[in-house]
Design a protein around this motif. Structure first.
Motif, mmCIF file in Angstrom:
data_model
loop_
_atom_site.group_PDB
_atom_site.id
_atom_site.type_symbol
_atom_site.label_atom_id
_atom_site.label_comp_id
_atom_site.label_asym_id
_atom_site.label_seq_id
_atom_site.Cartn_x
_atom_site.Cartn_y
_atom_site.Cartn_z
ATOM 1 N N ALA A 1 38.005 34.847 43.913
ATOM 2 C CA ALA A 1 38.892 36.467 44.604
ATOM 3 C C ALA A 1 39.390 36.465 43.004
ATOM 4 O O ALA A 1 40.215 37.231 42.445
ATOM 5 C CB ALA A 1 39.915 36.169 45.733
ATOM 6 N N LEU A 2 39.895 35.321 42.460
ATOM 7 C CA LEU A 2 40.862 35.003 41.294
ATOM 8 C C LEU A 2 40.213 34.381 39.594
ATOM 9 O O LEU A 2 40.702 35.703 38.827
ATOM 10 C CB LEU A 2 41.522 33.799 41.440
ATOM 11 N N ASP A 3 38.550 35.015 40.422
ATOM 12 C CA ASP A 3 37.461 34.849 39.057
ATOM 13 C C ASP A 3 37.945 35.846 38.184
ATOM 14 O O ASP A 3 37.990 35.844 36.878
ATOM 15 C CB ASP A 3 36.422 35.004 39.072
ATOM 16 N N GLU A 4 38.509 37.174 38.512
ATOM 17 C CA GLU A 4 38.460 38.668 37.640
ATOM 18 C C GLU A 4 39.695 38.448 37.350
ATOM 19 O O GLU A 4 39.845 39.396 35.910
ATOM 20 C CB GLU A 4 38.526 39.757 38.465
ATOM 21 N N PHE A 5 40.757 37.777 37.318
ATOM 22 C CA PHE A 5 41.755 37.801 36.637
ATOM 23 C C PHE A 5 42.103 37.045 35.272
ATOM 24 O O PHE A 5 42.385 37.697 34.437
ATOM 25 C CB PHE A 5 42.712 37.111 37.529
ATOM 26 N N GLY A 6 40.780 36.261 34.683
ATOM 27 C CA GLY A 6 40.753 35.523 33.362
ATOM 28 C C GLY A 6 39.181 34.179 32.742
ATOM 29 O O GLY A 6 38.544 34.411 34.047
ATOM 30 N N ASP A 7 40.179 34.131 33.040
ATOM 31 C CA ASP A 7 38.939 31.979 32.414
ATOM 32 C C ASP A 7 39.553 30.632 32.894
ATOM 33 O O ASP A 7 40.910 31.083 32.765
ATOM 34 C CB ASP A 7 38.323 32.475 31.269
ATOM 35 N N SER A 8 38.748 30.079 32.319
ATOM 36 C CA SER A 8 39.429 28.367 32.466
ATOM 37 C C SER A 8 39.819 28.570 33.946
ATOM 38 O O SER A 8 41.178 27.893 34.707
ATOM 39 C CB SER A 8 40.655 27.763 31.296
ATOM 40 N N LEU A 9 39.435 29.149 35.293
ATOM 41 C CA LEU A 9 39.807 28.952 36.877
ATOM 42 C C LEU A 9 39.173 27.429 37.441
ATOM 43 O O LEU A 9 38.513 26.686 37.120
ATOM 44 C CB LEU A 9 39.019 29.898 36.998
ATOM 45 N N ILE A 10 40.778 27.031 37.978
ATOM 46 C CA ILE A 10 40.637 26.252 38.205
ATOM 47 C C ILE A 10 40.996 25.970 39.928
ATOM 48 O O ILE A 10 42.643 26.186 40.057
ATOM 49 C CB ILE A 10 40.636 24.641 37.805
#
Lengths: 123, 538
Positions: free
Chosen positions: B256-265
């Motif tokens: 769900a958060l992936d679309e908001f940016g990068d370097s997601l953990i």
């Protein structure tokens, strides 16, 4: 036992004790290591080894079924450190130093923590 | 309006916590630099990351920040021990453990006790190693500790002890390549030592931070930088969130958060979920996370700001840094265009804190001289406070308004590199007296002022800080002010504020062009609040 490095201008032979010495020096340079002890009872009870015979606290094997060296170090840690982390640091350091100096890959570094040295910091 | 907080005289648990939080924040912002330095003991480029993780764990372990200093230090010690990562992390945990043992049973500690505790930390760190290697964080810690102790013995207060330690740590860090050959070969200073310097610097900033401010890291204010040096970042905000939201698998949240940016953990830790993301829209991330549960902690940092700081660090060829205070995008830009090294956000009714200015100054301590232009009578005191706190060589040019600040900067903007710091100082100080400052604002309440009776909302004009004109139209008041000035001037620069309409500016432009045709006139967007116009007459 010796380790060979073949090259077309001549062979290089490295002895176990050289590798053990390198590993010993690398280990004692690691933070949290208060000393090294002999790797088996015959070599002496768990008295801290002096700078000159660190190699007695290190085991070096080159198993035929594995690529690279298996190194065992026997250490005493300083009181109050995170032992797991110190052991991890030793593994990295020994693998790097031995691998870097000899060119022989290190497949395993086993760390035996044999004791803890308590030093007062209030005096 | 400004109230420079008196420097604390004792370290309480609350202050210790604040210092560590500031230390962590500063360490974090230099993490990549430290990683890049890492060649010893194993060149794997993770010293900065490890130290941040260690200190993070230490700070997070504090349960009651306003407890006694011994209690907070004890919790920090345990937290750092458990979270220790890497060699320098383990050493850091020992420094903190020794410190904790040095303040045992104390509810707060004096400068002498604090310095002694620091040295007890150094002793602990040295005691846990068979062969201490010099030229590492150990050396830096030892030098910092003994310098702090000497300063405390001479009667230094907390700030002076902290500064003495920081200076000694910096010097020791510079010498590390001479002590450790691998560093010399790689042409770097020791990474762990550098991390410790960042920690000490952050602690000093924390010490200077005014009491009563929230102890959590504040969201960084955006500071305008040199456009040319700016690093392009699509997702400039580094967002770290801690959520109390147990009922959803991490993977789904990640998607769900992936679309908001990068370097997601996304990490689930028992009840808690930790989210890390680089984004252009921190608010959207927050909103999305709030659907899942309660927010325990949130941090937003602008990485553009961080990388700008680094770019600025690299430009240390310039022996002199000039840091003015200004509010309003147009004014800030003008200052930058005229060669300011950096602008601290602040102005009337929004005075910058000592910490704001100190934070900016500390980025440029390597300069031969750092000049502060307060541009406001209330900020002069704050700047003088910074001068005392900073480890750098700081001078304050006591500019009382924006025109004086601009005049000071212009006096040296073209040949700053050729001038000695003393010449820069004297040129700036002299130029301040040659400019006339005209300011147009409105009265905020009914009162008598300099024999004039004002009512709320009246438009008032100041000439060099003295009330000179009262009227009801900002443009008219400015024109009246100009009429009152003697005519030996050649340049007029007018900055219009955020509340002035486009049409008023056009009218002003026509009127001044008509009336003062013999002057060189510039009408610029200042964007300042509260002041309709700020004008400099030279």
């Amino acid at each position: 036992m010796t380790h060979h490095i073949d090259s077309n201008v001549g062979d290089i032979t490295l002895s176990d004790s050289l590798v053990a010495n390198l590993a010993g020096i690398a280990t004692t340079e690691c933070y949290g290591v208060a000393g090294m002890v002999a790797r088996n009872i015959q070599d002496g009870i768990s008295a801290a080894l002096g700078q000159d015979n660190l190699a007695r606290g290190v085991g070096v094997r080159a198993p035929t079924d594995e690529e690279g060296l298996v190194i065992t170090v026997n250490i005493i840690v300083g009181y109050g450190v995170n032992i797991a982390e110190v052991a991890r640091n030793i593994r990295e350091k020994v693998r790097y130093v031995v691998g870097h100096c000899t060119g022989i890959p290190v497949s395993r570094v086993d760390v035996h923590v044999r004791g803890v040295k308590v030093t007062s910091i209030d005096d | 309006m400004t109230d420079p907080t008196p420097a604390p005289t004792e370290i309480t648990g609350e202050l210790l916590h604040r210092m560590l939080v500031a230390a962590l924040s500063n360490l974090r912002s230099h993490c990549e630099e430290i990683n890049a330095l890492n060649v010893y003991p194993v060149p794997d480029g993770d010293t900065g990351t490890n130290m941040v993780a260690t200190l993070e764990s230490a700070v997070e372990h504090v349960s009651v920040p306003d407890a006694e200093v011994s209690e907070v230090a004890g919790e920090v010690s345990i937290g750092s021990l458990m979270g220790a990562r890497g060699n320098s992390g383990v050493i850091l945990s020992q420094l903190l453990r020794g410190f904790a043992s040095g303040v045992q049973d104390m509810d707060k500690c004096s400068p002498v006790e604090a310095a002694a505790a620091m040295n007890s930390g150094v002793k602990a760190a040295y005691s846990a190693v068979m062969r201490p290697v010099e030229g590492t964080i150990l050396t830096v810690a030892r030098e910092a500790g003994s310098a702090g102790e000497e300063d405390a013995a001479r009667g230094g207060d907390l700030v002076s002890v902290a500064r003495a330690s920081l200076n000694a740590a910096r010097e020791a860090l510079e010498r590390t390549p001479e002590m450790l050959d691998v560093l010399k070969e790689a042409g770097v200073v020791d990474a762990g030592g550098c991390g410790l310097v960042c920690i000490l610097k952050g602690a000093l900033i924390g010490l200077a931070r005014g009491a009563g401010e929230p102890e959590r890291e504040a969201v960084r204010k955006e500071v305008p930088g040199r456009e040319s040096a700016e690093v392009a970042l699509d997702n400039p905000y580094d967002v770290v969130l801690l959520l109390d939201a147990p009922n959803e698998p991490g993977a789904e949240r990640g998607a769900a958060l992936d679309e908001f940016g990068d370097s997601l953990i996304v990490i689930n830790e028992g009840q808690l979920t930790k989210v890390h993301i680089h984004t252009a829209d921190p608010l959207a991330v927050l909103k999305c996370c709030l659907q899942w549960g309660e927010l325990v902690d949130a941090q937003v940092q602008n990485m553009k700001h961080q990388s700008l700081g680094q770019v600025a660090d690299q430009q240390d060829e310039n022996p002199v840094a000039i840091i003015p205070t200004a509010a309003g995008p147009g004014l800030r830009e003008t200052f930058m265009r005229l060669g300011a090294t950096r602008v601290v956000e602040g102005g009337p009714t929004m005075n910058p804190s000592t910490e704001d200015i100190l934070g900016a100054v500390e980025e440029y301590v390597q300069c031969d001289r750092i000049f502060l232009l307060p541009n406001n009578p209330n900020v002069i005191l704050t700047c003088e406070q910074v001068q005392k706190l900073s480890s750098g060589n700081v001078s304050v040019v006591a500019t009382e308004n924006i025109p004086q600040g601009l005049a000071a900067l212009m006096a040296v903007s073209d040949k700053r590199d050729e001038l000695s710091p003393e010449e820069v100082h004297s040129r700036m100080s002299k130029s301040v007296r040659r400019v006339k400052a005209l300011e147009v604002t409105h009265a905020v309440d009914d009162r008598n002022y300099s024999g004039l009776s004002l009512s709320r909302g009246d438009i008032i004009g100041f000439a060099d800080g003295e009330l000179a004109v009262v009227g009801d139209s900002p443009v008219q008041v400015l024109l009246d002010l100009l009429d009152k000035c003697e005519d030996s001037r050649s340049h007029l620069t007018i900055f219009w504020g955020s509340m002035v309409s486009e049409s008023a500016v056009q009218k002003l432009q026509r009127d001044v062009d008509g009336r003062y045709g013999d002057l060189q006139i510039e009408v610029l967007f200042g964007g300042q609040d509260h002041y309709h116009f700020i004008a400099a007459l030279r």
